[in-house]
Design an enzyme around this catalytic site. Sequence first.
Site, short mmCIF file in Angstrom:
data_model
loop_
_atom_site.label_atom_id
_atom_site.label_comp_id
_atom_site.label_asym_id
_atom_site.label_seq_id
_atom_site.Cartn_x
_atom_site.Cartn_y
_atom_site.Cartn_z
N ASP A 87 0.94 -1.10 -0.01
CA ASP A 87 0.11 -0.05 0.12
C ASP A 87 0.97 1.18 -0.26
O ASP A 87 1.69 1.40 0.98
CB ASP A 87 -0.80 -0.03 1.16
CG ASP A 87 -2.10 0.64 1.05
OD1 ASP A 87 -2.43 1.32 0.26
OD2 ASP A 87 -2.54 1.03 2.44
N GLU A 186 -14.24 1.13 -0.64
CA GLU A 186 -14.34 1.31 0.83
C GLU A 186 -15.35 2.17 1.33
O GLU A 186 -15.55 3.35 0.81
CB GLU A 186 -12.88 1.72 1.56
CG GLU A 186 -12.80 1.65 3.05
CD GLU A 186 -11.65 2.03 3.73
OE1 GLU A 186 -10.63 2.02 3.01
OE2 GLU A 186 -11.77 2.22 5.11
O1 KIV Z 1 -4.20 0.60 4.72
C1 KIV Z 1 -5.01 -0.32 4.58
O2 KIV Z 1 -5.41 -1.22 5.33
C2 KIV Z 1 -6.29 0.36 3.68
C3 KIV Z 1 -7.74 -0.56 3.94
C4 KIV Z 1 -8.31 0.48 4.53
C5 KIV Z 1 -8.13 -0.69 2.49
O3 KIV Z 1 -5.97 0.86 2.51
#
Ligand code: KIV
Length: 287
Positions: A87, A186
Amino acid sequence: MTERKKVSLPDLFDKAGRGDPITMLTCYDFPTATFQEQAGIDMILVGDSLGMTMLGYDSTLPVTMDDMIRHAQAVRRGSPNAWLIGDMPYMSYQPSVETAIRNAGRFMAEAGCDAVKLEGGAAMADRVAGIAAAGIPVMGHLGLTPQSSSALGGFRLQGKTASQARTIVEDAAALERAGVFAILLELVPDQVCEIVTERAETCFVISLGAGPHAHGQLLIYHDMFGLYPKFKPRMAKVFGDAGSVILEGLERYAREVREGAFPTEENYFAMSDEALAELTRELSADD
Ligand code: KIV
């Protein structure tokens, strides 16, 4: 245990095409990754939510690329076969397309990720296109995007009005044109997720609190097991109360140490009588 085959992007598209729901969870550490690997979870997201769940910040904004790489490496060691998504943290892709490509490349080269995820719609389409052109699969993220929670008015349902919902549908189309392989929705109404899912042609859709109509579901691991003490969002179902089990175990440990009930003989080791006699002789000769 049967050997698990590494999940590939074609496997995920096949599942989506067959209507076979894709499973996805967040994960931030080695032991949890080994459990998720054994459970056969298809996709693992090393989310920047680790800033809150693992590092105790109040938001995801302080999380750095180095934090993300360290956790993604640990997760990859525990789960060699899930489709692993790094991410992109705050300001690792917003400043420019080049910044986005360089940081996406770090997830692939340094942590063995299979893909990256970033937040935002049409405004981020050039970042998505740049990363995808560099050969890195990218997942988009719309609806409640925590890195923009201040602008969105907090952690709340997005896309409630027709015009807000329309923006989400249009952002999804822009991300798809830019080349995402998947879109995470989300905390948007179920009907918005259904529309985006029906319209998706070259990508699949994953829901986090956006209902059952997507191609797959995502939950935050800590919410599933009562491991985040500050709050439990409504969208999360608790699948086991590990938090209570751990707290009870810690209280028992403290009690047993204080009462002398731990450790017992099975928890420690003795040296042989001969070695002890020799040690005693040597120590008294030294004195
Ligand atoms: O950082 C994370 O876990 C996310 C989720 C909220 C989708 O981006």
